[in-house]
Scaffold this motif. Structure first.
Motif, mmCIF file in Angstrom:
data_model
loop_
_atom_site.group_PDB
_atom_site.id
_atom_site.type_symbol
_atom_site.label_atom_id
_atom_site.label_comp_id
_atom_site.label_asym_id
_atom_site.label_seq_id
_atom_site.Cartn_x
_atom_site.Cartn_y
_atom_site.Cartn_z
ATOM 1 N N LEU A 206 16.625 9.791 2.880
ATOM 2 C CA LEU A 206 16.331 8.837 3.930
ATOM 3 C C LEU A 206 14.826 8.673 4.119
ATOM 4 N N GLY A 207 14.392 7.448 4.216
ATOM 5 C CA GLY A 207 12.978 7.172 4.421
ATOM 6 C C GLY A 207 12.213 6.908 3.164
ATOM 7 N N GLU A 208 12.729 7.331 2.014
ATOM 8 C CA GLU A 208 11.989 7.153 0.774
ATOM 9 C C GLU A 208 11.949 5.701 0.333
ATOM 10 N N GLY A 209 12.921 4.900 0.805
ATOM 11 C CA GLY A 209 12.951 3.508 0.398
ATOM 12 C C GLY A 209 12.156 2.604 1.306
ATOM 13 N N ARG A 210 11.515 3.127 2.331
ATOM 14 C CA ARG A 210 10.822 2.293 3.283
ATOM 15 C C ARG A 210 9.588 1.672 2.650
ATOM 16 N N PHE A 211 9.187 0.522 3.201
ATOM 17 C CA PHE A 211 8.046 -0.178 2.645
ATOM 18 C C PHE A 211 6.764 0.621 2.792
ATOM 19 N N ALA A 212 6.737 1.596 3.694
ATOM 20 C CA ALA A 212 5.555 2.424 3.842
ATOM 21 C C ALA A 212 5.495 3.513 2.780
ATOM 22 N N ALA A 213 6.569 3.654 2.025
ATOM 23 C CA ALA A 213 6.639 4.724 1.039
ATOM 24 C C ALA A 213 5.664 4.469 -0.109
ATOM 25 N N ALA A 214 5.310 5.543 -0.801
ATOM 26 C CA ALA A 214 4.304 5.449 -1.847
ATOM 27 C C ALA A 214 4.721 4.528 -2.975
ATOM 28 N N ASP A 215 6.019 4.530 -3.324
ATOM 29 C CA ASP A 215 6.427 3.699 -4.451
ATOM 30 C C ASP A 215 6.289 2.225 -4.121
ATOM 31 N N PHE A 216 6.643 1.861 -2.901
ATOM 32 C CA PHE A 216 6.499 0.448 -2.533
ATOM 33 C C PHE A 216 5.019 0.072 -2.451
ATOM 34 N N MET A 217 4.215 0.943 -1.855
ATOM 35 C CA MET A 217 2.790 0.664 -1.737
ATOM 36 C C MET A 217 2.164 0.488 -3.106
ATOM 37 N N ARG A 218 2.645 1.248 -4.060
ATOM 38 C CA ARG A 218 2.109 1.141 -5.410
ATOM 39 C C ARG A 218 2.502 -0.186 -6.050
ATOM 40 N N GLU A 219 3.739 -0.611 -5.818
ATOM 41 C CA GLU A 219 4.238 -1.807 -6.480
ATOM 42 C C GLU A 219 3.769 -3.095 -5.804
ATOM 43 N N ILE A 220 3.891 -3.145 -4.479
ATOM 44 C CA ILE A 220 3.581 -4.394 -3.783
ATOM 45 C C ILE A 220 2.883 -4.085 -2.464
ATOM 46 N N GLN A 221 1.759 -3.404 -2.572
ATOM 47 C CA GLN A 221 1.090 -2.925 -1.372
ATOM 48 C C GLN A 221 0.637 -4.056 -0.470
ATOM 49 N N GLY A 222 0.281 -5.220 -1.026
ATOM 50 C CA GLY A 222 -0.153 -6.323 -0.195
ATOM 51 C C GLY A 222 0.948 -6.852 0.691
ATOM 52 N N LEU A 223 2.179 -6.822 0.213
ATOM 53 C CA LEU A 223 3.301 -7.368 0.968
ATOM 54 C C LEU A 223 3.821 -6.395 2.012
ATOM 55 N N SER A 224 3.640 -5.102 1.790
ATOM 56 C CA SER A 224 4.228 -4.106 2.680
ATOM 57 C C SER A 224 3.722 -4.261 4.110
ATOM 58 N N ALA A 225 2.495 -4.737 4.278
ATOM 59 C CA ALA A 225 1.947 -4.903 5.621
ATOM 60 C C ALA A 225 2.640 -6.009 6.388
ATOM 61 N N ARG A 226 3.411 -6.836 5.706
ATOM 62 C CA ARG A 226 4.096 -7.947 6.367
ATOM 63 C C ARG A 226 5.369 -7.498 7.082
ATOM 64 N N PHE A 227 5.802 -6.265 6.862
ATOM 65 C CA PHE A 227 7.091 -5.816 7.360
ATOM 66 C C PHE A 227 6.960 -4.705 8.385
ATOM 67 N N ARG A 228 7.826 -4.770 9.378
ATOM 68 C CA ARG A 228 7.991 -3.659 10.303
ATOM 69 C C ARG A 228 9.212 -2.870 9.868
ATOM 70 N N PRO A 229 9.058 -1.624 9.454
ATOM 71 C CA PRO A 229 10.233 -0.851 9.032
ATOM 72 C C PRO A 229 11.024 -0.358 10.235
#
Length: 369
Positions: A206-229
């Motif tokens: 749980l929590g590893e799939g969140r947009f704040a997670a390292a994998d998402f930040m690595r892949e699409i870090q610019g977009l992650s700021a657009r979302f509230r988890p």
């Protein structure tokens, strides 16, 4: 409309023989692909009011509150309207601040299996005050398939006129698809489209799939700021493990039920897997059109990853349309080998097993006493 629960035909009602999915080669117009981006039939009637939060899980109540406010913020006064044909929508969400100062412009529901994320996402779609053609709902796979069918630029132009895009089962397991969809979403955000997404999280992760997670930040870090988890806690209705699949039927039982049930399909499972390779996944919904039950004989282990991923899409379309499944051979919880269930696509395979198993349970009433 969802498929009606199938019933065995009575002696007085002649039944035409079952169809074969292997004989179907559907062709689907691009307009239909877009028009069908709505919540699946089993979520036609869900609303925030029909979601019952667990009193022991305050995050579930919070999610309803946040999403209700999110939907209210997407009213026509916020500037809703159609796109102008070049992918740049004319509306502005919450007044649309310049991109460099805009805060979160979407919501991301993170949680385990069976806590009601799709129910909430579909409720958001229904609650958003916009015409159906101004909001879209689809799985991550359906979105990538839409890009494959329309092309990237046409998809931007088509969805850029929407007020809301809901993406169920956002997946980070394929780098190519992740980059493709992140690029698409960035363009849609620029056009003023609001976004909402969910992702299943494996038990213990749980929590590893969140947009704040390292994998998402690595892949699409610019977009992650657009979302509230939004973390949604709760007990998995499958008790954090794979559901036990019903015992497989005999080939004779499956064949008899297929011939006794109106609007049934009957296919040899290995042959069906081979046929799926010849049909674009965006057409799998059309492949199952009109069915009230799908019957498979000789179910066995899926031989490779590509075949497995196509089967996942078919399972999703059957589940969305509430089409029961009767099968002989191996039980569905033995479709995928240990290497697959421990690999990068394991969330997809867990989902497929769960959904096929649920559909197999739904089909129990089709068997003659």
């Amino acid at each position: 409309m969802p498929a009606s629960p199938a019933e065995p035909a009575s002696a007085s009602a002649p039944v035409s023989g079952p169809v074969s999915l292997c004989a179907r080669e559907p062709r689907v117009a691009a307009e239909r692909l877009v028009a069908e981006m709505v919540p699946p039939p089993r979520f036609d009637s869900v609303r925030f009011a029909t979601y019952v939060p667990d009193p022991n899980q305050p995050s579930q109540t919070e999610a309803v509150t946040v999403l209700s406010a999110f939907a209210a913020g997407l009213d026509g006064a916020a500037g809703g309207g159609q796109g102008n044909g070049n992918g740049k929508g004319k509306r502005r969400w919450f007044g649309r601040q310049p991109a460099e100062t805009a805060g979160p412009r979407g919501v991301y529901l993170d949680g385990g299996y069976g806590v009601g994320k799709t129910h909430l996402l579909a409720s958001l779609w229904h609650a958003t005050p916009a015409a159906p053609e101004q909001k879209a709902f689809g799985t991550f796979v359906e979105l990538t398939n839409l890009v494959g069918a329309l092309g990237f630029q046409q998809t931007v132009r088509t969805l850029g006129g929407h007020r809301l895009l809901c993406i169920d089962e956002f997946e980070l397991d394929d780098p190519g698809d992740t980059v493709l969809v992140s690029s698409l979403l960035s363009r849609l955000v620029e056009a003023g489209v609001a976004l909402a997404a969910t992702s299943n999280t494996l038990p213990g992760k749980l929590g590893e799939g969140r947009f704040a997670a390292a994998d998402f930040m690595r892949e699409i870090q610019g977009l992650s700021a657009r979302f509230r988890p939004l973390r949604i806690d709760g007990e998995d209705y499958r008790h954090r493990g794979l559901p036990e699949a019903p015992a497989p039927l005999t080939t004779e039982q499956v064949t008899r039920a297929a011939h006794a049930t109106e609007a049934a399909s009957l296919d040899d499972f290995p042959a069906l897997l081979a046929h799926l390779a010849t049909v674009h996944p965006s057409r799998y919904g059309a492949l199952t059109e009109g069915l009230r039950v799908a019957c498979f004989t000789d179910v066995g282990p899926v031989p490779d990853q590509s075949t497995a991923l196509r089967l996942v899409v078919l399972a999703d379309r059957l589940y969305d349309r509430e089409i029961p499944v009767l099968a002989s051979g191996l039980p569905f919880d033995r479709l995928f080998g240990e290497e697959m269930l421990n690999g990068g696509y394991r969330k997809k395979y867990f989902r497929a097993i769960s959904r096929l198993t649920a559909l197999a349970r739904d089909a129990k009433g089709l068997l003659a006493e």
